[in-house]
Design a protein around this motif. Structure first.
Motif, mmCIF file in Angstrom:
data_model
loop_
_atom_site.group_PDB
_atom_site.id
_atom_site.type_symbol
_atom_site.label_atom_id
_atom_site.label_comp_id
_atom_site.label_asym_id
_atom_site.label_seq_id
_atom_site.Cartn_x
_atom_site.Cartn_y
_atom_site.Cartn_z
ATOM 1 N N HIS A 123 -2.382 -12.499 -8.064
ATOM 2 C CA HIS A 123 -1.721 -11.268 -7.389
ATOM 3 C C HIS A 123 -1.232 -10.422 -8.478
ATOM 4 O O HIS A 123 -1.218 -9.244 -8.718
ATOM 5 C CB HIS A 123 -0.783 -11.652 -6.150
ATOM 6 C CG HIS A 123 -1.620 -11.790 -4.900
ATOM 7 N ND1 HIS A 123 -1.759 -10.814 -3.883
ATOM 8 C CD2 HIS A 123 -2.143 -12.960 -4.561
ATOM 9 C CE1 HIS A 123 -2.487 -11.386 -2.710
ATOM 10 N NE2 HIS A 123 -2.721 -12.542 -3.108
ATOM 11 N N ALA A 124 -0.436 -11.018 -9.396
ATOM 12 C CA ALA A 124 0.277 -10.590 -10.328
ATOM 13 C C ALA A 124 -0.765 -10.097 -11.351
ATOM 14 O O ALA A 124 -0.440 -8.814 -11.870
ATOM 15 C CB ALA A 124 1.060 -11.360 -11.378
ATOM 16 N N GLN A 125 -1.896 -10.527 -11.671
ATOM 17 C CA GLN A 125 -2.794 -9.941 -12.522
ATOM 18 C C GLN A 125 -3.590 -8.789 -12.029
ATOM 19 O O GLN A 125 -3.846 -8.009 -12.681
ATOM 20 C CB GLN A 125 -3.941 -11.431 -12.831
ATOM 21 C CG GLN A 125 -3.387 -12.464 -13.613
ATOM 22 C CD GLN A 125 -4.690 -13.363 -13.709
ATOM 23 O OE1 GLN A 125 -5.298 -13.886 -12.573
ATOM 24 N NE2 GLN A 125 -4.525 -14.242 -14.480
ATOM 25 N N TYR A 126 -3.735 -8.722 -10.603
ATOM 26 C CA TYR A 126 -4.088 -7.533 -10.104
ATOM 27 C C TYR A 126 -3.197 -6.581 -10.438
ATOM 28 O O TYR A 126 -3.749 -5.262 -10.784
ATOM 29 C CB TYR A 126 -4.485 -7.671 -8.708
ATOM 30 C CG TYR A 126 -4.690 -6.376 -8.056
ATOM 31 C CD1 TYR A 126 -6.256 -6.179 -8.106
ATOM 32 C CD2 TYR A 126 -3.967 -5.498 -7.453
ATOM 33 C CE1 TYR A 126 -6.745 -4.986 -7.219
ATOM 34 C CE2 TYR A 126 -4.405 -4.355 -6.797
ATOM 35 C CZ TYR A 126 -5.918 -3.958 -6.940
ATOM 36 O OH TYR A 126 -6.226 -2.809 -6.359
ATOM 37 N N MET A 127 -1.963 -6.720 -10.298
ATOM 38 C CA MET A 127 -1.172 -5.749 -10.352
ATOM 39 C C MET A 127 -0.829 -5.261 -11.876
ATOM 40 O O MET A 127 -0.630 -4.101 -12.093
ATOM 41 C CB MET A 127 0.500 -6.228 -10.050
ATOM 42 C CG MET A 127 0.594 -6.438 -8.444
ATOM 43 S SD MET A 127 2.095 -6.978 -8.023
ATOM 44 C CE MET A 127 3.104 -5.765 -8.207
ATOM 45 N N VAL A 128 -1.110 -6.182 -12.748
ATOM 46 C CA VAL A 128 -1.311 -5.567 -14.298
ATOM 47 C C VAL A 128 -2.359 -4.546 -14.662
ATOM 48 O O VAL A 128 -1.999 -3.771 -15.316
ATOM 49 C CB VAL A 128 -1.558 -6.930 -15.261
ATOM 50 C CG1 VAL A 128 -2.196 -6.349 -16.458
ATOM 51 C CG2 VAL A 128 -0.475 -7.872 -15.275
ATOM 52 N N TYR A 129 -3.294 -4.648 -13.733
ATOM 53 C CA TYR A 129 -4.380 -3.438 -13.945
ATOM 54 C C TYR A 129 -4.235 -2.345 -12.847
ATOM 55 O O TYR A 129 -4.822 -1.304 -12.939
ATOM 56 C CB TYR A 129 -5.555 -4.032 -13.763
ATOM 57 C CG TYR A 129 -6.052 -5.030 -14.795
ATOM 58 C CD1 TYR A 129 -6.475 -4.607 -16.197
ATOM 59 C CD2 TYR A 129 -6.043 -6.337 -14.990
ATOM 60 C CE1 TYR A 129 -6.919 -5.255 -17.205
ATOM 61 C CE2 TYR A 129 -6.371 -7.316 -15.758
ATOM 62 C CZ TYR A 129 -6.776 -6.572 -16.964
ATOM 63 O OH TYR A 129 -7.020 -7.495 -17.884
ATOM 64 N N SER A 130 -3.202 -2.465 -12.111
ATOM 65 C CA SER A 130 -2.751 -1.319 -11.221
ATOM 66 C C SER A 130 -2.272 -0.051 -11.782
ATOM 67 O O SER A 130 -2.317 1.098 -11.232
ATOM 68 C CB SER A 130 -1.562 -1.650 -10.124
ATOM 69 O OG SER A 130 -0.356 -1.941 -10.751
ATOM 70 N N HIS A 131 -1.613 -0.185 -13.007
ATOM 71 C CA HIS A 131 -1.324 1.073 -13.909
ATOM 72 C C HIS A 131 -1.632 0.701 -15.412
ATOM 73 O O HIS A 131 -1.020 -0.234 -15.806
ATOM 74 C CB HIS A 131 -0.030 1.540 -13.471
ATOM 75 C CG HIS A 131 0.507 2.882 -14.027
ATOM 76 N ND1 HIS A 131 0.637 3.249 -15.261
ATOM 77 C CD2 HIS A 131 0.589 3.961 -13.349
ATOM 78 C CE1 HIS A 131 0.802 4.644 -15.271
ATOM 79 N NE2 HIS A 131 0.745 4.831 -14.237
ATOM 80 N N SER A 169 7.291 -3.323 -15.935
ATOM 81 C CA SER A 169 6.332 -3.737 -16.755
ATOM 82 C C SER A 169 6.366 -5.100 -17.480
ATOM 83 O O SER A 169 5.580 -6.052 -17.474
ATOM 84 C CB SER A 169 5.617 -2.682 -17.634
ATOM 85 O OG SER A 169 5.326 -1.448 -16.983
ATOM 86 N N VAL A 170 7.449 -5.355 -18.076
ATOM 87 C CA VAL A 170 7.896 -6.534 -18.828
ATOM 88 C C VAL A 170 8.215 -7.690 -17.939
ATOM 89 O O VAL A 170 7.433 -8.824 -18.133
ATOM 90 C CB VAL A 170 9.213 -6.340 -19.478
ATOM 91 C CG1 VAL A 170 9.847 -7.627 -20.223
ATOM 92 C CG2 VAL A 170 9.060 -5.301 -20.661
ATOM 93 N N LYS A 171 8.469 -7.446 -16.711
ATOM 94 C CA LYS A 171 8.857 -8.294 -15.717
ATOM 95 C C LYS A 171 7.345 -8.874 -15.312
ATOM 96 O O LYS A 171 6.972 -10.083 -15.282
ATOM 97 C CB LYS A 171 9.557 -8.176 -14.630
ATOM 98 C CG LYS A 171 9.866 -9.157 -13.509
ATOM 99 C CD LYS A 171 10.585 -8.341 -12.345
ATOM 100 C CE LYS A 171 10.559 -9.565 -11.285
ATOM 101 N NZ LYS A 171 11.451 -9.050 -10.080
ATOM 102 N N THR A 200 -11.456 -10.216 -8.825
ATOM 103 C CA THR A 200 -10.172 -9.775 -8.671
ATOM 104 C C THR A 200 -9.887 -8.583 -9.523
ATOM 105 O O THR A 200 -9.552 -7.400 -9.681
ATOM 106 C CB THR A 200 -8.926 -10.819 -8.763
ATOM 107 O OG1 THR A 200 -9.062 -11.649 -7.678
ATOM 108 C CG2 THR A 200 -7.629 -10.073 -8.417
ATOM 109 N N SER A 201 -9.963 -8.968 -10.903
ATOM 110 C CA SER A 201 -9.982 -8.226 -12.143
ATOM 111 C C SER A 201 -10.921 -6.924 -12.196
ATOM 112 O O SER A 201 -10.658 -5.879 -12.523
ATOM 113 C CB SER A 201 -10.255 -8.954 -13.510
ATOM 114 O OG SER A 201 -9.290 -9.939 -13.570
#
Length: 288
Positions: A123-131, A169-171, A200-201
């Motif tokens: 889920h975090a990997q999806y969020m990395v590409y959210s912005h 972003s860092v977190k 996902t990506s």
């Protein structure tokens, strides 16, 4: 006697079709008599091939059929809430709808306090590409390092972001194991390059590129020519010509990445987007 694998919970998935496939395959492995017909009956579909077509991506679940499937699988309250949002997430036609469904999934996860590392990473990997800013910050950390001065880090991003956004972003990057603290307490990259490839990506990248292209359009008014280069071509080509151009773009993209990798004096972060899309001509359905 072979030990049966434990059925993964729906919370561990980012694709409901994969969840359904895994559910069916595990039931089939435990009981060879568990057929597509039995599976279809279990979740309330008369046509035995419908669920197979859903799992293969040929059909979508309707709004009415989603809770029926959840009931047939005997999912619990929170599992059902997550499954409904997961289907909405996978079947969303716009980035806004996809992000809204994803936020619903996150809300359910907070309630159930599901904390399996592999799942959270997905889920975090999806969020990395959210912005785009998350990867911009990753590049800045790779270029200059980061000692915890969020105000200074936020100022390096163009267009500017808030200190709180830099912290988020860092977190997130740390949760994804894309950055880490070294022995001195400074953040560094865990890998020099990252790639995407899973479903996902790819889904996340749709929204990512939309935001990047908008930022590129905004840069025309925001930045001087020394900080942006935008050009375009209008081409009359066939499908074969399109495929050849895409092949060349992919090769050129790798060449550009190599130039950046070998640039020892790098001190700026740029975003490069390639866009090739049809604006007119004959539709595929017109071809006989």
């Amino acid at each position: 006697m072979t030990e049966q694998k434990k059925q993964k919970k729906v919370f561990e998935y980012m694709d409901y079709r994969v969840f359904l496939k895994d559910y069916y395959n595990q039931k089939k492995e435990a009981n060879p008599a568990f057929s597509l017909r039995v599976f279809s009956d279990k979740i309330g579909f008369k046509a035995k091939d419908f669920i197979s077509r859903v799992m293969n991506g040929e059909k979508n679940l309707s709004t009415q059929s989603i809770p029926k499937v959840a009931s047939g699988l005997r999912l619990g309250k929170h599992e059902t809430e997550f499954f409904i949002s997961l289907v909405e997430f996978n079947q969303a036609e716009t980035s806004d709808d996809r992000d809204e469904a994803f936020n619903k999934m996150q809300a359910v996860l907070k309630v159930v306090r599901f904390a399996e590392k592999q799942h959270l990473l997905g889920h975090a990997q999806y969020m990395v590409y959210s912005h785009p800013r998350h990867l911009f910050i990753r590049s800045l950390i790779g270029m200059f390092g980061f000692n915890g001065d969020y105000a200074a880090l936020a100022k390096r991003v163009n267009p500017s972001i808030s200190v709180e956004e830099a912290k988020q972003s860092v977190k997130l990057l740390e949760e994804c194991m894309l950055i880490k603290k070294n022995e001195d307490g400074n953040y560094i990259l865990t890998e020099s390059a990252i790639t995407t490839g899973d479903r996902t990506s790819k889904m996340a990248l749709r929204g990512y590129h939309q935001k990047c292209l908008k930022m590129g359009a905004d840069s025309i008014d925001r930045d001087p020519p020394s900080k942006r280069h935008i050009s375009g071509l209008t081409l009359g080509i066939s499908q074969e010509g399109y495929d050849r151009i895409v092949e060349r773009i992919n090769a050129f993209r790798k060449e550009i990445a190599l130039i950046a990798e070998e640039d020892e004096g790098s001190d700026k972060v740029f975003q490069m987007e390639f866009a090739l899309f049809q604006v007119g001509g004959r539709n595929d359905k017109d071809v006989k």
